[in-house]
Design an enzyme around this catalytic site. Structure first.
Site, short mmCIF file in Angstrom:
data_model
loop_
_atom_site.label_atom_id
_atom_site.label_comp_id
_atom_site.label_asym_id
_atom_site.label_seq_id
_atom_site.Cartn_x
_atom_site.Cartn_y
_atom_site.Cartn_z
N ARG A 172 63.10 -17.59 39.29
CA ARG A 172 61.64 -17.51 39.41
C ARG A 172 61.26 -16.20 40.08
O ARG A 172 60.91 -16.15 41.25
CB ARG A 172 61.12 -18.72 40.18
CG ARG A 172 61.13 -19.96 39.30
CD ARG A 172 60.53 -21.17 39.95
NE ARG A 172 60.14 -22.16 38.95
CZ ARG A 172 59.72 -23.38 39.24
NH1 ARG A 172 59.61 -23.76 40.49
NH2 ARG A 172 59.38 -24.21 38.28
N GLN B 180 58.54 -14.62 34.59
CA GLN B 180 57.57 -15.71 34.51
C GLN B 180 57.32 -16.16 33.09
O GLN B 180 57.14 -17.35 32.82
CB GLN B 180 56.25 -15.28 35.17
CG GLN B 180 56.33 -15.22 36.69
CD GLN B 180 55.01 -14.81 37.31
OE1 GLN B 180 54.14 -14.26 36.64
NE2 GLN B 180 54.86 -15.06 38.60
N ASP C 209 59.92 -18.74 31.90
CA ASP C 209 60.12 -19.90 32.78
C ASP C 209 59.78 -21.21 32.05
O ASP C 209 58.62 -21.64 32.04
CB ASP C 209 59.27 -19.73 34.03
CG ASP C 209 59.55 -20.80 35.09
OD1 ASP C 209 60.25 -21.77 34.79
OD2 ASP C 209 59.05 -20.65 36.22
N SER D 220 58.28 -24.14 34.24
CA SER D 220 56.85 -24.06 34.52
C SER D 220 56.02 -24.42 33.30
O SER D 220 55.04 -25.17 33.40
CB SER D 220 56.49 -22.65 35.01
OG SER D 220 57.04 -22.42 36.29
N TYR E 173 61.86 -23.63 45.34
CA TYR E 173 62.05 -25.07 45.20
C TYR E 173 62.08 -25.73 46.58
O TYR E 173 62.39 -25.10 47.59
CB TYR E 173 63.38 -25.38 44.48
CG TYR E 173 63.45 -24.86 43.07
CD1 TYR E 173 62.86 -25.55 42.03
CD2 TYR E 173 64.11 -23.66 42.80
CE1 TYR E 173 62.93 -25.06 40.73
CE2 TYR E 173 64.18 -23.17 41.50
CZ TYR E 173 63.59 -23.87 40.48
OH TYR E 173 63.66 -23.40 39.19
#
Length: 376
Positions: free
Chosen positions: A122, A127, A130, A133, A230
């Site tokens: 991350r 991004q 990902d 997400s 996380y």
């Protein structure tokens, strides 16, 4: 360069790892794209649309992967099918390596270069790659809708000539991507929303969406987040204090949506049977962590159960319940991942690159990811 997109075989999996849009982008990179017949049916993409985008349709898995340099899928090749891919082919999928280690070993034995897309770090430049997400965002939204469908009352306050309907109270447990989207969706539906998370940084995000943040704040919470963003496993003492606060808050709620997951570990138990008993009759719990053991100790994977007057929703694979949008986002994640690896029409993986290094799990007949070494 040949790239294969597979039809998913697991129960409740309707997504596909490509769309007509991404087929065109992949062809622009120089790939010949082969789609296994029926791959897009669950996401409402017929083979004809893939053909019109320029892809070739293969009759079955063997035909799709036999000459493929890259294999795109959502859940990944099954262990028994790994032998059908050519040695050195790259498999990109969500592989669940901690739980499905036998499959990872099968990939290594078959000589595949496997990338676990959920291991993509991350970091800012990754991004767009990902998958956690992109899929969690949809899961958080759908969780609220699934809960609302089981809830026997309205969400917003309604002023009528016959009287006032009070707004529903919703508590979201875990304020990651899924949790934040759940907060936003519940607020849009008119609920009064509260949320909890072990990470202090989540407070500002929750409040920015109009939610009330509920959390035990002490010295331990200052180190409750990993460098990757996380949540960490908390001490038993902290868990006891947090559980007492949650129990008090939960008894006042109409709905709870749980999203708490810790990579590589069973989902933390956040809602006990006693907490369920304390909730009002007709309340609803939606457990998004049900496939990893569940945040509620009474939830059952793939079922909606009623216990102590509370409905507990345990749908599997929630992103797949929005298969068209989930597939479109996932397919773009894969394109963003593979694009930097194509140089002048040839595949050129930079194994020193952080994104590649962190997500690569097998190479040259061995399990190479540091997170998996020693894990069995």
């Amino acid at each position: 360069m040949k790239l294969a997109v597979l039809r998913e075989r697991r129960d409740a999996e309707k997504r596909v790892a490509a769309s007509p849009e991404t087929v065109k982008k992949l062809m622009g990179l120089g790939f010949e794209v082969i789609i296994e017949a029926g791959a897009g049916e669950g996401a409402s993409i017929p083979d004809k649309q893939f053909e019109e985008a320029g892809a070739t349709i293969a009759t079955d898995l063997k035909a799709a992967v036999k000459d493929a340099d890259i294999i795109f899928s959502v859940q990944g090749l099954e262990a028994a099918d790994a032998k059908h891919a050519k040695k050195g082919a790259a498999q990109l999928a969500v592989l669940n390596p901690f739980v499905e280690r036998d499959r990872i070993d099968a990939y290594a034995s078959a000589g595949l270069m496997a990338f676990a897309m959920e291991f993509v770090p991350r970091i800012t430049r990754a991004q767009s790659m990902d998958v956690l997400s992109s899929q969690s965002n949809l899961a958080g939204y759908k969780a609220v809708l699934d809960g609302a469908a089981e809830f026997g009352r309205a969400f917003p306050m309604m002023m009528t000539a016959a009287g006032t309907v009070p707004p529903a109270r919703v508590m979201v447990m875990g304020a990651g991507v899924a949790g934040l989207q759940a907060i936003a969706t519940a607020k849009r539906l008119g609920a009064i929303v509260s949320a909890t998370d072990v990470r202090p940084a989540a407070k500002e995000q929750v409040e920015s969406l109009g939610g009330k943040f509920v959390m035990v704040e002490d010295e331990e919470t200052a180190a409750a987040e990993t460098s990757g963003g996380y949540a960490k496993e908390m001490s038993d003492e902290y868990k006891a204090k947090q559980a007492a606060l949650i129990a008090e808050t939960l008894a006042k709620q109409d709905m709870a949506i749980t999203t708490a997951l810790i990579p590589g570990r069973p989902a933390p138990k956040l809602i006990t049977e006693d907490m369920v008993k304390s909730m009002k009759p007709g309340s609803v719990i939606v457990d998004l962590a049900v496939e990893m053991g569940g945040n509620c100790e009474l939830s059952k994977p793939g079922e909606v159960v009623e216990v102590h007057g509370v409905k507990i929703v345990g749908h599997r694979n929630v992103p797949s319940r929005l298969a068209a949008d989930a597939s479109a986002l996932y397919a773009r994640n894969l394109v963003h991942f593979i694009t930097p690896m194509v140089k002048e029409g040839e595949l050129a993986f930079d194994f020193e690159d952080e994104v590649i290094r962190e997500s690569l799990v097998t190479k040259d007949g061995a399990v190479v990811n540091e997170r998996l070494k020693g894990e069995k």
